[in-house]
Design a protein around this motif. Structure first.
Motif, PDB file in Angstrom:
ATOM      1  N   LEU B   5     117.132  28.931  11.174  1.00 11.38           N
ATOM      2  CA  LEU B   5     118.408  28.742  10.480  1.00 11.38           C
ATOM      3  C   LEU B   5     118.533  27.268  10.107  1.00 11.38           C
ATOM      4  O   LEU B   5     118.647  26.411  10.985  1.00 11.38           O
ATOM      5  CB  LEU B   5     119.579  29.155  11.382  1.00 11.38           C
ATOM      6  N   VAL B   6     118.474  26.991   8.814  1.00  6.79           N
ATOM      7  CA  VAL B   6     118.594  25.614   8.352  1.00  6.79           C
ATOM      8  C   VAL B   6     120.083  25.283   8.231  1.00  6.79           C
ATOM      9  O   VAL B   6     120.805  25.911   7.451  1.00  6.79           O
ATOM     10  CB  VAL B   6     117.882  25.402   7.007  1.00  6.79           C
ATOM     11  N   ALA B   7     120.521  24.323   9.032  1.00 10.00           N
ATOM     12  CA  ALA B   7     121.950  24.003   9.123  1.00 10.00           C
ATOM     13  C   ALA B   7     122.199  22.576   8.674  1.00 10.00           C
ATOM     14  O   ALA B   7     121.480  21.661   9.064  1.00 10.00           O
ATOM     15  CB  ALA B   7     122.427  24.183  10.560  1.00 10.00           C
ATOM     16  N   GLY B   8     123.215  22.407   7.841  1.00 11.39           N
ATOM     17  CA  GLY B   8     123.516  21.063   7.368  1.00 11.39           C
ATOM     18  C   GLY B   8     124.879  20.995   6.731  1.00 11.39           C
ATOM     19  O   GLY B   8     125.667  21.942   6.800  1.00 11.39           O
ATOM     20  N   ALA B   9     125.154  19.857   6.111  1.00  6.05           N
ATOM     21  CA  ALA B   9     126.475  19.622   5.534  1.00  6.05           C
ATOM     22  C   ALA B   9     126.328  18.838   4.243  1.00  6.05           C
ATOM     23  O   ALA B   9     125.352  18.108   4.053  1.00  6.05           O
ATOM     24  CB  ALA B   9     127.343  18.844   6.523  1.00  6.05           C
ATOM     25  N   THR B  10     127.284  19.039   3.349  1.00  2.00           N
ATOM     26  CA  THR B  10     127.363  18.247   2.126  1.00  2.00           C
ATOM     27  C   THR B  10     128.833  17.955   1.838  1.00  2.00           C
ATOM     28  O   THR B  10     129.682  18.840   1.991  1.00  2.00           O
ATOM     29  CB  THR B  10     126.721  18.964   0.921  1.00  2.00           C
ATOM     30  N   GLU B  11     129.103  16.721   1.449  1.00  3.59           N
ATOM     31  CA  GLU B  11     130.473  16.338   1.085  1.00  3.59           C
ATOM     32  C   GLU B  11     130.996  17.198  -0.067  1.00  3.59           C
ATOM     33  O   GLU B  11     132.210  17.303  -0.274  1.00  3.59           O
ATOM     34  CB  GLU B  11     130.507  14.863   0.663  1.00  3.59           C
ATOM     35  N   THR B  12     130.071  17.795  -0.811  1.00  5.69           N
ATOM     36  CA  THR B  12     130.452  18.649  -1.936  1.00  5.69           C
ATOM     37  C   THR B  12     131.424  19.749  -1.512  1.00  5.69           C
ATOM     38  O   THR B  12     132.285  20.176  -2.297  1.00  5.69           O
ATOM     39  CB  THR B  12     129.169  19.278  -2.538  1.00  5.69           C
ATOM     40  N   ALA B  13     131.305  20.200  -0.240  1.00  5.92           N
ATOM     41  CA  ALA B  13     132.143  21.297   0.252  1.00  5.92           C
ATOM     42  C   ALA B  13     133.618  20.939   0.263  1.00  5.92           C
ATOM     43  O   ALA B  13     134.482  21.828   0.267  1.00  5.92           O
ATOM     44  CB  ALA B  13     131.701  21.692   1.665  1.00  5.92           C
ATOM     45  N   THR B  14     133.931  19.626   0.283  1.00  5.76           N
ATOM     46  CA  THR B  14     135.339  19.228   0.373  1.00  5.76           C
ATOM     47  C   THR B  14     136.043  19.260  -0.989  1.00  5.76           C
ATOM     48  O   THR B  14     137.246  19.027  -1.059  1.00  5.76           O
ATOM     49  CB  THR B  14     135.473  17.820   0.982  1.00  5.76           C
ATOM     50  N   ILE B  15     135.300  19.540  -2.050  1.00  5.82           N
ATOM     51  CA  ILE B  15     135.946  19.686  -3.368  1.00  5.82           C
ATOM     52  C   ILE B  15     136.842  20.922  -3.313  1.00  5.82           C
ATOM     53  O   ILE B  15     136.397  22.003  -2.917  1.00  5.82           O
ATOM     54  CB  ILE B  15     134.886  19.821  -4.493  1.00  5.82           C
ATOM     55  N   PHE B  73     114.436  38.618  18.442  1.00  4.47           N
ATOM     56  CA  PHE B  73     113.594  37.699  17.655  1.00  4.47           C
ATOM     57  C   PHE B  73     113.799  36.256  18.117  1.00  4.47           C
ATOM     58  O   PHE B  73     114.862  35.885  18.600  1.00  4.47           O
ATOM     59  CB  PHE B  73     113.828  37.840  16.145  1.00  4.47           C
ATOM     60  N   GLU B  74     112.738  35.460  17.980  1.00  6.22           N
ATOM     61  CA  GLU B  74     112.802  34.030  18.273  1.00  6.22           C
ATOM     62  C   GLU B  74     113.734  33.369  17.271  1.00  6.22           C
ATOM     63  O   GLU B  74     113.695  33.696  16.083  1.00  6.22           O
ATOM     64  CB  GLU B  74     111.416  33.395  18.123  1.00  6.22           C
ATOM     65  N   PHE B  75     114.521  32.425  17.736  1.00 11.20           N
ATOM     66  CA  PHE B  75     115.512  31.792  16.877  1.00 11.20           C
ATOM     67  C   PHE B  75     115.518  30.286  17.104  1.00 11.20           C
ATOM     68  O   PHE B  75     115.628  29.833  18.242  1.00 11.20           O
ATOM     69  CB  PHE B  75     116.901  32.374  17.181  1.00 11.20           C
ATOM     70  N   VAL B  76     115.378  29.517  16.044  1.00 11.85           N
ATOM     71  CA  VAL B  76     115.557  28.068  16.141  1.00 11.85           C
ATOM     72  C   VAL B  76     116.445  27.595  14.990  1.00 11.85           C
ATOM     73  O   VAL B  76     116.468  28.208  13.922  1.00 11.85           O
ATOM     74  CB  VAL B  76     114.226  27.268  16.104  1.00 11.85           C
ATOM     75  N   VAL B  77     117.159  26.526  15.252  1.00 13.65           N
ATOM     76  CA  VAL B  77     117.993  25.898  14.237  1.00 13.65           C
ATOM     77  C   VAL B  77     117.267  24.663  13.719  1.00 13.65           C
ATOM     78  O   VAL B  77     116.839  23.819  14.514  1.00 13.65           O
ATOM     79  CB  VAL B  77     119.363  25.498  14.820  1.00 13.65           C
ATOM     80  N   ALA B  78     117.106  24.576  12.416  1.00 12.77           N
ATOM     81  CA  ALA B  78     116.565  23.367  11.811  1.00 12.77           C
ATOM     82  C   ALA B  78     117.754  22.502  11.409  1.00 12.77           C
ATOM     83  O   ALA B  78     118.492  22.852  10.492  1.00 12.77           O
ATOM     84  CB  ALA B  78     115.711  23.718  10.592  1.00 12.77           C
ATOM     85  N   ASP B  79     117.945  21.411  12.129  1.00 12.38           N
ATOM     86  CA  ASP B  79     119.096  20.541  11.889  1.00 12.38           C
ATOM     87  C   ASP B  79     118.754  19.581  10.745  1.00 12.38           C
ATOM     88  O   ASP B  79     117.989  18.647  10.906  1.00 12.38           O
ATOM     89  CB  ASP B  79     119.422  19.766  13.172  1.00 12.38           C
ATOM     90  N   ALA B  80     119.366  19.850   9.585  1.00 15.76           N
ATOM     91  CA  ALA B  80     119.108  19.015   8.412  1.00 15.76           C
ATOM     92  C   ALA B  80     120.079  17.834   8.344  1.00 15.76           C
ATOM     93  O   ALA B  80     120.025  17.033   7.410  1.00 15.76           O
ATOM     94  CB  ALA B  80     119.211  19.859   7.145  1.00 15.76           C
ATOM     95  N   GLY B  81     120.956  17.733   9.362  1.00 17.42           N
ATOM     96  CA  GLY B  81     121.965  16.664   9.382  1.00 17.42           C
ATOM     97  C   GLY B  81     123.352  17.263   9.506  1.00 17.42           C
ATOM     98  O   GLY B  81     124.075  17.371   8.527  1.00 17.42           O
ATOM     99  N   LEU B  82     123.706  17.672  10.725  1.00 16.60           N
ATOM    100  CA  LEU B  82     124.994  18.336  10.952  1.00 16.60           C
ATOM    101  C   LEU B  82     126.127  17.317  10.998  1.00 16.60           C
ATOM    102  O   LEU B  82     125.927  16.158  11.357  1.00 16.60           O
ATOM    103  CB  LEU B  82     124.945  19.117  12.268  1.00 16.60           C
TER     104      LEU B  82
END
Lengths: 331, 331
Positions: B5-15, B73-82
């Motif tokens: 699960l690739v997890a991250g954030a973008t300021e774009t969401a605050t629009i 199933f095996e599960f890992v989080v790919a932290d792209a910058g939370l």
């Protein structure tokens, strides 16, 4: 059940002759990160190699992974402050290795490590098995035991336990921290801050948080885990813990692990993987008393036994992994 | 198989009006970290709540977790910058959220994210299923599609896709980055750096690394995953990918996901969890077109179908989890 591998580093490991958890002191910095990858994926990913002792004994992490090939369990790495990057999935508690125990304050962030691990374990809805990977960890374990005023000794990853060296190091560490033995009785976080390593702070927090939630905790390891149980006792954590360790630790004549467990009201289970001298170069190191414990080996063997997996199957899988990753056929 | 699960954030969401991946824009910052914990542990641990949309639709992460309760199933989080801390086990790639896509360079570390994810996927000995959690992610997906010169549209977590708003945002973003549509054709990392978000950089790296190793990759998601496939095509990654998505995405009349998949030579599988209007308030939101996809929901449903788990079992488990964590009986 979730298997939590607490991984970290201490400068204490670089003291000459203190640890066998790496081929050389320089390479030891990679050991915890590599162990974490081994158990997570069955092979190193970012790590440059599978950790071996100076004489070539493969890391006990290979045993833990062999068990994980045969018994399905959830696995997470608690990062107490690694010295090398890891590709293993980690819950991050710390951001720096611990200092040399002979410094005044080798774990300045002990309180923060403890509190965040406690919060984590209080929130995770599962019983825990807790193991560790930190070169030099038995020396810092001896440090906190002395700071607490608990007077049993610790084992070693070396066949000849350098106990007098460890005692000298701990005596110097007490001096540097301006402490007498027992000065940290009842203040276990302070004991870790002044005399321990980051994995002990995280392990103590996990024990406390899990117990607050009423969860079961199995400590997977040897004298470092007994030190963690002593810390928990001094933290007022109620109820007794179980410690699952290996026959190699139990056979260590330099420590009386059964007496220590009794003194701490800890139930001890010992699992013998049945390594026989001459069967294979990889397991002969263990028969010779190298490594003995680590990376939750005793706890993993206990899980295998509980699941009814024959030790012959664990041995066969271990040798397959060894031949694939370490032996002449390795990558 | 490992589910990443690739997890991250973008300021774009605050629009204003761009995303439904949180009850309010402030709370949206917690959504990816909370989603990661939900799938990992079945409940929030550090996160203060289970993410819901402004109208109360529970995160698709709850569906993914319901499947994980039934299919191992095996599960890992790919932290792209939370943007918030998480107790989920993560592989760390990035250390900061992405900026607003209307900045000149919203993902300055795109190259580093891509390279480390590529190295990771090349080293992990497993097939991958890749999902994402990033509020605002369809808008940045539209951004990279335009930068590449690919002209299909993206879906939305809102029932009425604010496509004209997204197009305006992307037009402003192209201006800010001094780009014309298609200027980043053949330079996908540049497309992400100037017009994307951190999860797209990591996802592209995972695709490339896994393919270099000859591993299978299933993209679990909707139009963001089609954008990732487009990025991979522009990166010269060989072979086609499969995308596993939900019937809600397929039913979205604002985009033609099948035509987009055909254009990208992507094989599309669509799974319908069989939510029926009036059955439960939690699933009615999905019937109304809220959320539609995310947190690998389509991929998880596909895994359940492949494992022969009846969708009725998935629905029952989902409603149990909802009642426990979100409904009136929640914590």
């Amino acid at each position: 059940m979730t298997f939590v591998l607490v991984a970290g580093a201490t400068e204490t490991a670089t003291i000459d002759g203190i640890s066998a958890a790496g081929e050389t002191p320089d390479l030891m910095a990679h050991t915890p990160a590599a162990d974490a990858e081994l158990v997570a994926y069955g092979r190193p990913v970012f790590a440059p190699f599978v950790p071996v002792s100076p004489t070539g004994c493969p890391t006990p992490g290979l045993v833990t992974r062999a068990v994980r090939d045969l018994v399905d369990f959830e696995f997470v790495v608690a990062d107490a402050g690694l010295a090398a990057r890891t590709a293993a999935p980690t819950v991050s508690f710390g951001d720096r290795p611990g200092g040399d125990v002979r410094e005044r304050e080798p774990v300045p962030n002990a309180r923060a490590l403890y509190e965040s691990a406690r919060e984590y374990a209080a929130g995770v809805p599962d019983d825990l098995v807790v193991g560790e990977t930190i070169p030099g960890g038995t020396t810092t374990a001896l440090g906190v035991l002395r700071a607490l005023g608990v007077d049993f000794d610790v084992s070693s990853s070396l066949p000849d336990n350098p106990l007098s060296l460890k005692r000298d190091v701990v005596a110097d560490a007490l001096d540097a921290s301006d402490l007498e033995p027992g000065d940290c009785a009842g203040t276990p976080v302070e004991a870790v801050r002044r005399m321990g390593d980051p994995t002990l702070a995280v392990t103590l927090g996990l024990l406390r948080g899990a117990r607050e939630r009423g969860a079961d905790v199995t400590l997977a390891g040897g004298t470092q885990m007994l030190a963690a149980a002593a810390l928990a006792q001094h933290d007022g954590v109620e109820g007794s813990f179980s410690v699952a360790t290996t026959s190699f630790l139990d056979d260590d004549e330099s420590v009386d692990v059964r007496a220590a467990a009794d003194a701490l009201d800890v139930s001890l289970s010992v699992t013998d993987p049945g390594f026989v001298r001459g069967a294979h170069v990889a397991t002969d190191h263990y028969v010779d008393g190298v490594a003995k414990e680590g990376v939750g080996m005793g706890g993993a063997l206990h899980l295998a036994a509980e699941a009814g997996v024959p030790m012959a199957d664990v041995r066969a899988r271990l040798l397959e992994r060894y031949d694939e990753l370490v032996g002449d056929d390795g990558p």
